[in-house]
Write an enzyme that holds these catalytic residues in place. Sequence first.
Site, PDB file in Angstrom:
ATOM      1  N   ASP A   5       0.836  -1.193   0.000  1.00 43.59           N
ATOM      2  CA  ASP A   5       0.000   0.000   0.000  1.00 43.59           C
ATOM      3  C   ASP A   5       0.876   1.250   0.000  1.00 43.59           C
ATOM      4  O   ASP A   5       1.851   1.342   0.749  1.00 43.59           O
ATOM      5  CB  ASP A   5      -0.895  -0.017   1.243  1.00 43.59           C
ATOM      6  CG  ASP A   5      -1.767   1.213   1.363  1.00 43.59           C
ATOM      7  OD1 ASP A   5      -2.680   1.368   0.533  1.00 43.59           O
ATOM      8  OD2 ASP A   5      -1.527   2.007   2.289  1.00 43.59           O
ATOM      9  N   GLU A  58       1.638  -0.483  -5.014  1.00 46.41           N
ATOM     10  CA  GLU A  58       0.705   0.594  -5.333  1.00 46.41           C
ATOM     11  C   GLU A  58       1.603   1.824  -5.507  1.00 46.41           C
ATOM     12  O   GLU A  58       2.083   2.389  -4.516  1.00 46.41           O
ATOM     13  CB  GLU A  58      -0.301   0.815  -4.198  1.00 46.41           C
ATOM     14  CG  GLU A  58      -1.297   1.903  -4.540  1.00 46.41           C
ATOM     15  CD  GLU A  58      -2.243   2.229  -3.390  1.00 46.41           C
ATOM     16  OE1 GLU A  58      -3.412   2.553  -3.658  1.00 46.41           O
ATOM     17  OE2 GLU A  58      -1.814   2.168  -2.218  1.00 46.41           O
TER      18      GLU A  58
END
Length: 713
Positions: free
Chosen positions: A351, A387
Amino acid sequence: MEIITYPGKPYPLGATWDGEGVNFTLYADNATGVELCLFDSPESQTESKKIKLYERSHQVWHVYLPGVKPGQLYGYRVHGPYEPQNGHRFNPNKLLLDPYAKAIAGVIDWHDSLFAYQVGHPDEDLSYSEEDSAPYIPKSVVIDNNFDWGDDAPPRTPYHQSVIYEAHVRGLTMQHPEIPEDIRGSYAAIAHPAIIKHLQDLGITAIELMPIHQFVNDRYLVEKGLRNYWGYNSIGFFAPDVRYSSSGVTGGQVSEFKNMVKELHKAGIEVILDVVYNHTGEGNQMGPTLSFKGVDNASYYRLVDDDKRFYMDYTGTGNTLNAMLPNVLRYIMDSLRYWITEMHVDGFRFDLASTLARELHEVNRLSAFFDIIHQDPIISQVKLIAEPWDVGEGGYQVGKFPPGWVEWNGKYRDCIRDYWRGADSMLGEFAQRFTGSPDLYQDDYRRPTASINFITAHDGFTMHDLVSYNEKHNDANGEDNNDGESHNRSWNCGAEGETDDESVNELRAQQKRNFMSTLFLSQGVPMLVAGDEMGRTQGGNNNAYCQDNEISWVNWENADKELLEFTQKLIHFRREHPNFRRRRWFQGQPAKGQQLEDIAWFLPEGDEMSEENWSHDFAKSLAVFLNGKGIHSLGAKGERIVDDSYYVIFNAFHEAIDYKLPAEKFGKKWKVVLNTADYKADRSVYNAGETVTVEGRTVVLLEHHNKHEEAAD
């Protein structure tokens, strides 16, 4: 009764049971004292034993307790200066979770004592709280790492053969009618035969689980009766979240997680974890003191240089872990290795990965974070998915991660959404995204598989809502946290929300088939969001981060069975044909011994596209020839790979367009194998040069059997 203590060893960090006792260690560089607190049960309000640690090797405090066994509950109280302006927030009145805890018994019970300062005091976090937080914070658990893995082995599915399924442990299983109610929403439910059969029938090779590290439910959400459903608020980076356990809270969650991995591996399905190493659930200077802040705030977080009271925030959550510091890098790497070696997971999706690569203030692809992973013999061998952005300046880094990494391709998502909603966009970008985004990845010696292609993700509309809503409908959130995406790029097909208009519903169904077809015929690695294959809706909520209820859960009873069947066939078709999952880039030139190029693009008239054609933003239609004899890679045993050839026609225009098939040299006969406007019936056969009528907003896929032609010759 006085407890016996031995000096112990500084490594490994955390609590380690050796069969005779437990070695406890804690990294706390700036601390002046550390106390280990033992508890008799998760409900205990106060510790039964408090042991002062006298041994300190470098920055690590340690002690060995003979006779202590797995299941023992513990926490730490850490002494040192309370000087927020200098970055120090030590407060021994606060019981702290072990950053290396392998299990955590229970969840936070929000109370003002969990804050190191006096809540409501005019001096805010510069004040000091003497309230004991022990009754309100969960306890760390000593675990037994032993587990019968049997002959478990990682599937090691190559990227070019992978199909990823993003799922939430609770969301996927809470409403499945075949799963016993007592295990729904748990790791055991993911391992249930009904879920595994669904994944296998669908053709999934890897399930990517949204965060399962122990996380914090934000206080303001709890007080509104909501939850941090997504879980991007970690506090225990070694501990599988206890809320997904049906096997108890004192270590059973670890065994249950391991069994889930074991069962998925038996089915040939990899397990990828969505991990959040960029920040913790302790928030900014006004947040609680649960672990890292109290253990050694200055040694874990990125603080503002000229006023260390405040935190650098590249994540939008209030704090950022300082991956420039050696102890934080070690912490992240220890966590990753643990999940690989002890929990047998197959990869990670990071993330806001750009945050981890920030040195000083800029994202650096040569950062220590990347260097350490690249040379690590364990971590470097699993799937590493980024990401590739964060909320800081310069944080959008799509295509800029180093070799060895693959990336969520946000440009793919935006381009494909724009194309099918009929927005003005260049056909050239659509072609780039369809062929694996060579404009983003090819120059760095990466492969088409560097691109994780997706139309939807947990953040934003579901695929059904993408074709059903122009606007977000997030009233159920209590407040709008964020838009999820800067722009939904959605189109409701003529009516906002659910409707009885049959023509609108037929168009929506066709658009979903268009999205699915584009996704699974594109080069790169496709990612499907759980429930999209069954028409899951969130009622127009594009940011259901706090909705742990029917808004977010997959509704199995109301599954769109036609869409599910279509998606199953499409995924298995992709897996059977290497033409759509190439390991190397298209070269736009003939393959060895062939006269035809490996790829060619066509206009409706049957002519190949010119440079000028690519720049027309009004053009909504194009066709592509994929030469099955022009695959520029070899098989696992060095064999030449040959597939059938395909001609794919994309028509995002609202009216039908006649397409003339190319000259005979590209193929003599073409059979329709997919038509999203008539996906059940159309199996027409055409000769070279004949005209195919492609309905508005439709994908048509035609197949030419190279092997049959060779046999005829």
